[in-house]
Motif scaffolding. Structure first.
Motif, PDB file in Angstrom:
ATOM      1  N   ARG A 307       0.834  -1.213   0.000  1.00  0.00           N
ATOM      2  CA  ARG A 307       0.000   0.000   0.000  1.00  0.00           C
ATOM      3  C   ARG A 307       0.862   1.253   0.000  1.00  0.00           C
ATOM      4  NH1 ARG A 307      -3.473   0.207   5.119  1.00  0.00           N
ATOM      5  NH2 ARG A 307      -1.492   0.935   5.970  1.00  0.00           N
ATOM      6  N   GLU A 308       1.960   1.234   0.731  1.00  0.00           N
ATOM      7  CA  GLU A 308       2.871   2.383   0.766  1.00  0.00           C
ATOM      8  C   GLU A 308       3.445   2.648  -0.619  1.00  0.00           C
ATOM      9  OE1 GLU A 308       4.327   5.549   2.910  1.00  0.00           O
ATOM     10  OE2 GLU A 308       3.191   3.903   3.806  1.00  0.00           O
ATOM     11  N   VAL A 309       3.820   1.581  -1.319  1.00  0.00           N
ATOM     12  CA  VAL A 309       4.340   1.723  -2.678  1.00  0.00           C
ATOM     13  C   VAL A 309       3.281   2.330  -3.587  1.00  0.00           C
ATOM     14  CG1 VAL A 309       5.095   0.435  -4.722  1.00  0.00           C
ATOM     15  CG2 VAL A 309       6.055  -0.110  -2.478  1.00  0.00           C
ATOM     16  N   ALA A 310       2.059   1.800  -3.512  1.00  0.00           N
ATOM     17  CA  ALA A 310       0.977   2.284  -4.373  1.00  0.00           C
ATOM     18  C   ALA A 310       0.674   3.753  -4.104  1.00  0.00           C
ATOM     19  CB  ALA A 310      -0.269   1.431  -4.156  1.00  0.00           C
ATOM     20  N   GLU A 311       0.581   4.124  -2.842  1.00  0.00           N
ATOM     21  CA  GLU A 311       0.255   5.507  -2.505  1.00  0.00           C
ATOM     22  C   GLU A 311       1.381   6.458  -2.911  1.00  0.00           C
ATOM     23  OE1 GLU A 311      -2.749   4.701   1.281  1.00  0.00           O
ATOM     24  OE2 GLU A 311      -0.669   5.280   1.668  1.00  0.00           O
ATOM     25  N   THR A 312       2.619   5.990  -2.829  1.00  0.00           N
ATOM     26  CA  THR A 312       3.757   6.830  -3.184  1.00  0.00           C
ATOM     27  C   THR A 312       3.729   7.229  -4.653  1.00  0.00           C
ATOM     28  OG1 THR A 312       5.135   5.878  -1.444  1.00  0.00           O
ATOM     29  CG2 THR A 312       6.285   6.923  -3.290  1.00  0.00           C
ATOM     30  N   VAL A 313       3.227   6.349  -5.507  1.00  0.00           N
ATOM     31  CA  VAL A 313       3.183   6.671  -6.940  1.00  0.00           C
ATOM     32  C   VAL A 313       1.824   7.246  -7.343  1.00  0.00           C
ATOM     33  CG1 VAL A 313       4.935   4.969  -7.476  1.00  0.00           C
ATOM     34  CG2 VAL A 313       2.531   4.303  -7.647  1.00  0.00           C
ATOM     35  N   GLY A 314       1.063   7.710  -6.345  1.00  0.00           N
ATOM     36  CA  GLY A 314      -0.134   8.480  -6.635  1.00  0.00           C
ATOM     37  C   GLY A 314      -1.443   7.734  -6.626  1.00  0.00           C
TER      38      GLY A 314
END
Length: 349
Positions: A307-314
């Motif tokens: 989820r952190e990865v997904a949110e980081t890329v918008g």
């Protein structure tokens, strides 16, 4: 309307959640060592929940858990008779979960991986590998997957065979390499050269997964991105690998004084060596900034990390509603309704 993998890549980065192997071992449904995904048959509800957790954390893909579910692994554990039922069941469960997505049905990917049998100097081994890939891809086609994820290859020639068998069934291919500490593939190709060749031969996405954490994978991802015109994938393990120890196979833990079963932290004592989610966010941003299109995490990843990865890329994920918010924390919060005599104590806690 369900978009294809290529359509989603054109629209922006695609997130792919992996890491089922370690996650299901942590949850108690898979044996470390053999690492064969019998869970698809033994505990299908546990597998479905794992699929679901990664999808709701941001994965655009439900990856059928058939990693290591090939004929060679099933031979080693004496269960070749379960090979086809296991493969078909893993895909069917993935399709059921993909249809649950509340916004857009997730993609379902078949999975074929390194066989640990390939030997470029042994024609019979090469033939056996091709036959293994052919039967697994055939089952994927019959079960209606959206694309095939061929992963963790440390020989270019084995990856090439995987791509050829996928193309025989007219399915899109994602092909990623797992590079060991030699810093080249086992048959002498550089990983960027191998990726360029596979893209030229028709792979939709090429790149790297597994074995290496962000610190020791990223320099090679940058080389691949510079070499390849098409879509690039990067799915590192979430561990603090280093130049001295570029993979998790021999990653030491200087704080551990106990005797380890394999004299190394791999695979069951890696816990103190995790990257935290903010380190993974920095990696995701750096990868996105250079144009990596297919982003995820591999062995060791948890849904919260993904989820952190997904949110980081918008991206806003289904479960972003549960992302950290410290405003109302009893000690570190800033909400005016908190008790000031408690929040003032945080410097002494």
């Amino acid at each position: 309307m369900k978009r294809s993998l290529e359509q989603r890549l054109q629209d922006g980065p695609v997130i792919c959640g992996e890491g089922y192997l370690f996650e299901l071992e942590r949850r108690g449904y898979l044996q470390a060592g053999s690492f064969v995904p019998e869970v698809a048959l033994d505990n299908p509800q546990a597998l479905k929940q794992t699929y679901r957790d990664y999808m709701l954390a941001g994965s655009d893909v439900v990856l059928a858990f058939t990693y290591n579910a090939h004929r060679e692994k099933m031979r080693i554990i004496g269960k070749e008779d379960l090979l086809e039922p296991l493969n078909r069941q893993a895909i069917r469960l993935a399709k059921e979960v993909a249809q649950e997505h509340p916004e857009e049905e997730a993609l379902v990917a078949g999975n074929i991986s390194n066989t640990n049998l390939f030997n470029p100097d042994d024609p019979e081994a090469v033939k056996s590998v091709r036959n293994m890939f052919a039967e697994m891809v055939g089952w994927c086609k019959e079960e209606g997957v959206d694309f095939i994820n061929g992963e963790t290859y440390y020989y270019y020639e084995e990856a090439k065979i995987a791509l050829e068998e996928i193309q025989k069934h007219d399915l899109p291919a994602v092909i990623t390499f797992g590079m060991m500490g030699e810093n080249v593939l086992r048959d002498g190709y550089t990983v960027e050269e191998a990726c360029r060749l596979l893209q030229e031969q028709g792979a939709l996405v090429v790149g790297m997964n597994c074995f290496r954490g962000p610190a020791t994978m990223q320099p090679y991802i940058e080389k691949i991105r510079a070499e390849v015109d098409g879509y690039v994938g990067a799915l590192p393990i979430p561990y603090r690998t280093s130049e001295e120890h570029p993979t998790f196979f021999n990653l030491p833990d200087g704080g551990c004084s106990c005797n380890l079963p394999t004299e190394t932290t791999f695979p069951t004592a890696l816990d103190p060596l995790y990257c935290n989610r903010y380190e993974l966010a920095e990696w995701a941003k750096a990868s996105h900034d250079i144009g990596v299109n297919f982003l995820g995490l591999c062995c060791g990843a948890s849904p919260s990390m993904l989820r952190e990865v997904a949110e980081t890329v918008g991206r806003t994920t289904v479960n972003s509603t549960y992302s950290p918010n410290m405003e109302k924390h009893f000690l570190f919060g800033t909400d005016k309704s908190l008790q000031p005599h408690i929040t003032s104590y945080k410097t002494k806690a």
